[in-house]
Design a protein around this motif. Structure first.
Motif, short mmCIF file in Angstrom:
data_model
loop_
_atom_site.label_atom_id
_atom_site.label_comp_id
_atom_site.label_asym_id
_atom_site.label_seq_id
_atom_site.Cartn_x
_atom_site.Cartn_y
_atom_site.Cartn_z
N SER A 170 0.84 -1.21 0.00
CA SER A 170 0.00 0.00 0.00
C SER A 170 0.86 1.26 0.00
O SER A 170 0.56 2.24 -0.68
CB SER A 170 -0.92 0.02 1.22
N SER A 171 1.96 1.24 0.75
CA SER A 171 2.80 2.42 0.87
C SER A 171 3.51 2.75 -0.44
O SER A 171 3.67 3.93 -0.78
CB SER A 171 3.83 2.24 1.99
N THR A 172 3.92 1.74 -1.17
CA THR A 172 4.55 2.01 -2.47
C THR A 172 3.52 2.48 -3.49
O THR A 172 3.82 3.31 -4.36
CB THR A 172 5.29 0.76 -2.99
N THR A 173 2.29 1.97 -3.36
CA THR A 173 1.22 2.41 -4.26
C THR A 173 0.90 3.88 -4.06
O THR A 173 0.77 4.64 -5.03
CB THR A 173 -0.04 1.56 -4.06
N THR A 174 0.79 4.31 -2.80
CA THR A 174 0.48 5.72 -2.53
C THR A 174 1.61 6.63 -2.98
O THR A 174 1.37 7.73 -3.48
CB THR A 174 0.18 5.95 -1.04
N ALA A 175 2.86 6.18 -2.81
CA ALA A 175 3.99 6.99 -3.26
C ALA A 175 3.96 7.15 -4.77
O ALA A 175 4.20 8.24 -5.32
CB ALA A 175 5.31 6.35 -2.81
N LEU A 176 3.64 6.06 -5.46
CA LEU A 176 3.55 6.10 -6.92
C LEU A 176 2.45 7.05 -7.38
O LEU A 176 2.63 7.85 -8.31
CB LEU A 176 3.31 4.70 -7.48
N VAL A 177 1.30 6.96 -6.73
CA VAL A 177 0.17 7.82 -7.10
C VAL A 177 0.49 9.29 -6.81
O VAL A 177 0.14 10.17 -7.60
CB VAL A 177 -1.10 7.37 -6.36
N MET A 178 1.15 9.56 -5.68
CA MET A 178 1.54 10.94 -5.38
C MET A 178 2.50 11.46 -6.45
O MET A 178 2.40 12.62 -6.87
CB MET A 178 2.20 11.03 -4.01
N GLY A 179 3.41 10.62 -6.89
CA GLY A 179 4.31 11.02 -7.97
C GLY A 179 3.57 11.32 -9.25
O GLY A 179 3.88 12.30 -9.95
N ASP A 180 2.59 10.49 -9.57
CA ASP A 180 1.77 10.73 -10.76
C ASP A 180 1.01 12.05 -10.63
O ASP A 180 0.87 12.80 -11.60
CB ASP A 180 0.78 9.59 -10.98
N ALA A 181 0.48 12.31 -9.43
CA ALA A 181 -0.26 13.55 -9.21
C ALA A 181 0.63 14.77 -9.44
O ALA A 181 0.21 15.75 -10.08
CB ALA A 181 -0.83 13.57 -7.78
N LEU A 182 1.86 14.71 -8.97
CA LEU A 182 2.81 15.80 -9.21
C LEU A 182 3.09 15.96 -10.69
O LEU A 182 3.05 17.07 -11.23
CB LEU A 182 4.12 15.52 -8.47
N ALA A 183 3.37 14.84 -11.35
CA ALA A 183 3.74 14.89 -12.77
C ALA A 183 2.62 15.48 -13.62
O ALA A 183 2.88 16.31 -14.51
CB ALA A 183 4.09 13.48 -13.26
N ILE A 184 1.40 15.07 -13.35
CA ILE A 184 0.28 15.57 -14.16
C ILE A 184 -0.04 17.02 -13.86
O ILE A 184 -0.37 17.81 -14.76
CB ILE A 184 -0.97 14.68 -13.96
N ALA A 185 0.08 17.42 -12.59
CA ALA A 185 -0.13 18.83 -12.24
C ALA A 185 0.90 19.71 -12.94
O ALA A 185 0.58 20.79 -13.44
CB ALA A 185 -0.05 19.01 -10.72
N LEU A 186 2.14 19.24 -12.99
CA LEU A 186 3.19 19.99 -13.67
C LEU A 186 2.96 20.01 -15.18
O LEU A 186 3.18 21.03 -15.84
CB LEU A 186 4.56 19.37 -13.36
N LEU A 187 2.53 18.88 -15.73
CA LEU A 187 2.22 18.79 -17.15
C LEU A 187 1.19 19.85 -17.55
O LEU A 187 1.36 20.58 -18.53
CB LEU A 187 1.72 17.39 -17.48
N GLU A 188 0.13 19.92 -16.77
CA GLU A 188 -0.94 20.87 -17.09
C GLU A 188 -0.47 22.31 -16.89
O GLU A 188 -0.82 23.20 -17.67
CB GLU A 188 -2.17 20.57 -16.23
N ALA A 189 0.32 22.54 -15.83
CA ALA A 189 0.81 23.90 -15.57
C ALA A 189 1.74 24.38 -16.66
O ALA A 189 1.77 25.57 -16.99
CB ALA A 189 1.53 23.93 -14.21
N ARG A 190 2.49 23.47 -17.26
CA ARG A 190 3.42 23.84 -18.33
C ARG A 190 2.74 23.96 -19.69
O ARG A 190 3.33 24.41 -20.65
CB ARG A 190 4.55 22.80 -18.44
#
Length: 337
Positions: A170-190
Motif C-alpha cells: 500500500s505504501s509504495t502504491t500511494t507513493a507512486l500515485v503521489m508522484g503521478d499527481a505531481l507529474a500531471i499537475a506539472l504537465l498541465e501547468a506547463r
C-alpha cells in the motif's frame, strides 16, 4: 515418503480458488482505501511542491532505497516524459560518487516510507550543504527525513496490503500515485501538449501517430493515380490497378482536381447498369470530394477518413492540384492505426 506424496502434502495443494480470489480482492480494497486517503493530502504543501518544481532551473533528482527506489525510478521516468527533466539516483551510489550529478539548481524528491532509511537520511546533510531543496514522500512527517525536508508530502498508510503488514505494498502504491499527481499537475501547468509528449517517445507507436505527416507516407509523383475527366472507365481502372491504390484522382485540362473515383464508385456504377467499356469517368466520379493538405499529421488524415466514412483521400496544394493520395492501408502500414 515418495516424491508424489511430498507434492500432495504441500500447502499450495490445499489452496482454493475462492481463497485466492478473496486475497486478491482484499489487497485491492486495502490499496484502494490507501489511495483514496491521499485526496485530502493534496493541499497547500502539494501546491508548494509543484511551484518549487516549476521554478527548478536544473533537474529533478529522485532517490529512494529498496522498493521506494523502484517507485522513485518510475516517478523520475514519468516526470521526464511529461515535460519535467528528471533522473533517478540510487542513494548507495550517491555516497560513492554520484553526488557529483546533483547541483544547487536541482530539486531532490526523496522517498522513504519510514523516513528513517539510513542510506537516504545520510544524504540530507550533503543536499543541505549543496543548497538543493528537498521534497520528501514519507509516512511519518516527524521522521528524520520528514523534518529535514523543505516540503513534506504524506504518503503514509494505515496498513500494508501484506497480511504481515511488512512487505511494502500500500505504501509504495500511494507513493507512486503521489508522484503521478505531481507529474500531471506539472504537465498541465506547463501547457505540455500531445506533440511534446511524442517528442519524448519518437520510437513508439504514439510518436508515429503524433509526429508522422501525410507527406511522408502518401503516394506521390509516379505513384499517384491520376486521370483526365474524359478518360474511359476501363483506362481509369488500369491506372488504379497499376498504382495499387483502389482510387484515382480526376483532373481537368488545368490539372485541377475535379473529383475522385474509387472501388466503391465502380461497384455502384455496375449496379446501375452502366457499360464499363464505353462509359467515361466524369459520369461516374464523386465530385466535390473531401481533400487534405500534405503537410497535416497522418493522425489528422485518419480522423478525416473516420468522420466521413471513407478509405482514401487526395492531397492537394494551394491551387487544388493533386500532389498525393493516401488510404487506410498506408496508415495501417505506418503504424498510425
Amino acid at each position: 515418503m515418495t516424491a508424489t506424496e511430498t507434492e500432495i502434502s504441500t500447502p499450495a495443494s490445499t489452496v482454493t480458488s475462492e481463497s485466492l480470489i478473496a486475497s486478491g480482492r482484499r489487497t485491492i480494497a486495502i490499496e484502494q482505501a490507501s489511495v483514496a486517503a491521499l485526496l485530502e493530502r493534496i493541499n497547500e504543501d502539494f501546491s508548494k511542491a509543484c511551484k518549487l518544481l516549476l521554478a527548478c532551473k536544473g533537474r529533478v533528482v529522485v532517490t529512494g532505497m529498496g522498493k521506494s527506489g523502484h517507485i522513485g525510478n518510475k516517478i523520475a521516468a514519468t516526470l521526464a516524459s511529461t515535460g519535467t527533466p528528471a533522473f533517478f539516483v540510487h542513494p548507495g551510489e550517491a555516497s560513492h560518487g554520484d553526488m557529483g550529478m546533483i547541483t544547487k539548481d536541482d530539486v531532490v524528491i526523496a522517498l522513504s516510507n519510514s523516513g528513517s532509511v539510513s542510506e537516504v537520511v545520510s544524504l540530507v546533510p550533503l543536499f543541505k550543504r549543496l543548497g538543493t531543496p528537498i521534497i520528501s514522500f514519507t509516512g511519518n512527517p516527524n521522521s528524520p527525513l520528514g523534518l529535514a525536508s523543505d516540503i513534506h508530502l504524506n504518503t503514509g498508510v494505515d496498513q500494508e496490503a501484506c497480511p504481515l503488514n511488512l512487505a511494502p505494498t500500500s505504501s509504495t502504491t500511494t507513493a507512486l500515485v503521489m508522484g503521478d499527481a505531481l507529474a500531471i499537475a506539472l504537465l498541465e501547468a506547463r501547457g505540455f501538449t500531445a506533440e511534446d509528449f511524442a517528442f519524448s517517445h519518437p520510437g513508439g507507436s504514439l510518436g508515429r501517430r503524433l509526429l508522422l505527416k501525410v507527406s511522408e507516407i502518401m503516394h506521390a509523383g509516379e505513384r499517384l493515380p491520376v486521370v483526365g475527366e474524359q478518360t474511359l472507365l476501363r483506362d481509369a481502372l488500369l491506372e488504379m490497378t497499376s498504382k495499387g491504390m483502389g482510387l484515382t484522382a480526376i483532373v481537368n485540362e488545368q490539372q485541377t482536381l475535379v473529383g475522385i473515383f474509387t472501388d466503391g464508385d465502380l461497384r455502384r456504377s455496375l449496379d446501375e447498369g452502366l457499360n464499363p467499356i464505353t462509359a467515361t469517368i466524369d459520369a461516374l466520379m464523386t465530385r466535390n470530394c473531401v481533400t487534405i493538405r500534405a503537410d497535416i499529421l497522418a493522425a489528422e488524415a485518419l480522423k478525416v477518413m473516420e468522420d466521413h466514412k471513407i478509405n482514401g483521400l487526395i492531397c492537394v496544394d494551394e491551387h487544388k492540384r493533386p500532389v498525393g493520395a493516401i488510404n487506410m492501408h498506408d496508415l495501417l502500414k505506418a503504424g498510425v492505426l
